[in-house]
Design a protein around this motif. Structure first.
Motif, PDB file in Angstrom:
ATOM      1  N   LEU A 214     -16.525 -10.189  -5.037  1.00 12.44           N
ATOM      2  CA  LEU A 214     -15.956  -9.676  -3.803  1.00 12.44           C
ATOM      3  C   LEU A 214     -14.497 -10.124  -3.736  1.00 12.44           C
ATOM      4  N   GLU A 215     -13.576  -9.153  -3.629  1.00 14.89           N
ATOM      5  CA  GLU A 215     -12.146  -9.469  -3.652  1.00 14.89           C
ATOM      6  C   GLU A 215     -11.434  -8.818  -2.473  1.00 14.89           C
ATOM      7  N   LEU A 216     -10.331  -9.445  -2.080  1.00 12.75           N
ATOM      8  CA  LEU A 216      -9.461  -8.917  -1.031  1.00 12.75           C
ATOM      9  C   LEU A 216      -8.210  -8.326  -1.679  1.00 12.75           C
ATOM     10  N   ARG A 217      -7.856  -7.125  -1.252  1.00 11.54           N
ATOM     11  CA  ARG A 217      -6.622  -6.500  -1.723  1.00 11.54           C
ATOM     12  C   ARG A 217      -5.925  -5.836  -0.535  1.00 11.54           C
ATOM     13  N   PHE A 218      -4.650  -5.496  -0.715  1.00 10.21           N
ATOM     14  CA  PHE A 218      -3.850  -4.899   0.352  1.00 10.21           C
ATOM     15  C   PHE A 218      -3.112  -3.666  -0.151  1.00 10.21           C
ATOM     16  N   LEU A 219      -3.136  -2.615   0.665  1.00  5.95           N
ATOM     17  CA  LEU A 219      -2.220  -1.490   0.497  1.00  5.95           C
ATOM     18  C   LEU A 219      -1.013  -1.759   1.390  1.00  5.95           C
ATOM     19  N   LEU A 220       0.183  -1.626   0.831  1.00  4.25           N
ATOM     20  CA  LEU A 220       1.415  -1.851   1.583  1.00  4.25           C
ATOM     21  C   LEU A 220       2.142  -0.527   1.764  1.00  4.25           C
ATOM     22  N   GLY A 221       2.595  -0.272   2.989  1.00  2.41           N
ATOM     23  CA  GLY A 221       3.321   0.966   3.240  1.00  2.41           C
ATOM     24  C   GLY A 221       4.418   0.782   4.259  1.00  2.41           C
ATOM     25  N   PHE A 222       5.204   1.833   4.437  1.00  5.84           N
ATOM     26  CA  PHE A 222       6.291   1.848   5.409  1.00  5.84           C
ATOM     27  C   PHE A 222       6.262   3.171   6.149  1.00  5.84           C
ATOM     28  N   ALA A 223       6.605   3.148   7.446  1.00  6.65           N
ATOM     29  CA  ALA A 223       6.681   4.371   8.239  1.00  6.65           C
ATOM     30  C   ALA A 223       8.032   4.411   8.941  1.00  6.65           C
ATOM     31  N   LEU A 224       8.740   5.486   8.733  1.00  3.28           N
ATOM     32  CA  LEU A 224      10.040   5.713   9.370  1.00  3.28           C
ATOM     33  C   LEU A 224       9.854   6.748  10.459  1.00  3.28           C
TER      34      LEU A 224
END
Length: 444
Positions: free
Chosen positions: A260-270
């Motif tokens: 079981l692992e933790l991961r992140f999607l990173l994004g930006f909104a303008l």
């Protein structure tokens, strides 16, 4: 821990073939982060407030310039936190504190911020909480002018828990370009972001160590990278975003291990400041409904996008993927970072307690759980022991960076989910499991 720790990480090396990306949802709580809130430009200062602010900016001549900046920030944060909010929820001096933090972030002066936070952690918890909130918002939300328009850009994260056989592989994650493009488009299609906004995702799945290594100044710089990339017609480099992709640490998982692992999607909104999609109603009941609707849209999105996300993670979908997913809520960078880390730590703690019960052959229903919060080298640590009779059958501890009382109640609920019926609270638990001032656990 209750103070942000100066991030640590491997030396930064630019990663090849990675591109910038996307924005954040406001959090579904009473104090949302996300859309820029209207802030009064002026305030009426009393003589007391003028003296307080003068003192905040009158450091000892014996201090060098760096120390003066730290002491100014500490004094101003304490003064603002001690003030009484006005009708709009603002305090005297708050605008000046926010401006000071923004300037510090722009100058990449992380040392001043972290030293001020460390000092406030011991001297003034209210000032510490306020300065951390201002630093997080200053890094996560930037308002910049492009031509005649003021635009806001947000950095956001979507934490996800992934259960696989053998663990995730960095070279495989997000390798399917078409699936990744569809994933990015789904954020606006599902109503998580405005159709008028420009939303991008970083083409890299982040390991928690990569996310935790990013300082306030680095997140702010990444926001500026994304803003330039989204508003300039020519192709722009994004050095801060490239530096953030440090790479995953080596894993020791076997091919047959269930992981079981933790991961992140990173994004930006303008987005434009007047985009009605992000307008939070002033009425409390209407605001609650607004956030409930956002949460429901996220739930529906997470169900719909799961097959696509499996394809992005392991290159397969359906049962062949052998991949189970659980999405946590989309939020601004630092809020989502805390949520992801907290959820993962709690699951680790429950796993340790379950293992202890199994090894001792003990029944959770017959055990008593004792919880305590303590300090260890400046970090706040939650401790749990399971006791049956006079013996300790299992124990665990976790470092936190959230509110202590709230974290204790959340951990108590998690421990109860194991079937433990008896809960108690102690001031501390030593290395041998001996408790200090043990009593009944309070009702929520």
């Amino acid at each position: 821990m209750n103070q942000p720790k100066r991030p640590q990480g491997k030396p930064q090396a630019p990663a090849a073939k990675k591109s910038a990306t996307a924005r954040s949802a406001a959090k579904p709580v009473a104090q949302p982060q996300g859309p820029a809130r209207d802030k009064p430009r002026t305030h009426v200062a009393t003589e007391t407030s003028r003296r307080r602010q003068f003192n905040a900016h009158a450091p000892s001549q014996d201090l060098d310039e760096d120390e003066q900046r730290v002491q100014q920030m500490v004094a101003l944060a304490s003064a603002v936190a001690a003030g009484t909010p006005n009708a709009s929820g603002r305090r005297i001096g708050q605008e000046e504190l926010e401006r000071m933090v923004r300037n510090t972030l722009r100058q990449r002066d992380d040392d001043t911020l972290y030293e001020a936070l460390e000092q406030l952690h011991y001297d003034d918890r209210r000032g510490h909480a306020l300065l951390r909130e201002v630093a997080e918002e200053g890094a996560d939300i930037i308002v910049l002018r492009r031509g005649e328009k003021e635009l806001e850009i947000n950095a956001f994260l979507i934490p996800l828990l992934v259960r696989t056989r053998g663990g995730l592989r960095e070279e495989q994650a997000l390798a399917d370009g078409e699936a990744f493009d569809a994933l990015r488009a789904s954020l606006q299609d599902a109503g998580l972001e405005s159709k008028r906004a420009r939303v991008v995702l970083v083409h890299h799945l982040y390991h928690p160590e990569e996310i935790n290594a990013l300082s306030y100044g680095e997140v702010e710089a990444m926001n500026r990278d994304a803003f330039a990339s989204l508003t300039d017609k020519k192709i722009m480099s994004v050095p801060a975003i490239e530096r953030s992709m440090r790479g995953w640490p080596a894993s020791a998982f076997g091919a047959d291990d269930e992981v079981l692992e933790l991961r992140f999607l990173l994004g930006f909104a303008l987005k434009e400041l007047d985009d009605a999609f992000y307008a939070i109603p002033a009425d409390e009941a209407a605001a609650d409904a607004y956030f409930e609707q956002r949460a429901e849209r996220f739930r529906q999105w997470s169900e719909q996008v799961t097959p696509l996300m499996r394809q992005c993670l392991v290159g397969q979908s359906g049962e062949a993927a052998q991949c189970q997913l659980h999405f946590l809520y989309q939020d601004l960078f630092h809020g989502a970072k805390r949520t992801g880390n907290s959820e993962y730590r709690t699951l680790q703690s429950l796993s340790e307690l379950e293992q202890g019960l199994a090894q001792a052959g003990a029944d959770a229903a017959q055990a008593t759980a004792i919880l305590a919060a303590g300090e260890d080298e400046g970090e706040t640590v939650l401790k749990v022991v399971l006791r049956q009779g006079q013996g300790i059958v299992a124990r665990t501890e976790q470092v936190i960076d959230e509110d202590v009382q709230e974290s204790l109640f959340e951990l108590a609920d998690a421990v109860a989910s194991l079937g433990v019926a008896a809960l108690r609270l102690a001031d501390d638990i030593d290395a041998n499991g001996v408790t200090v001032r043990e009593r009944d656990f309070p009702a929520a």
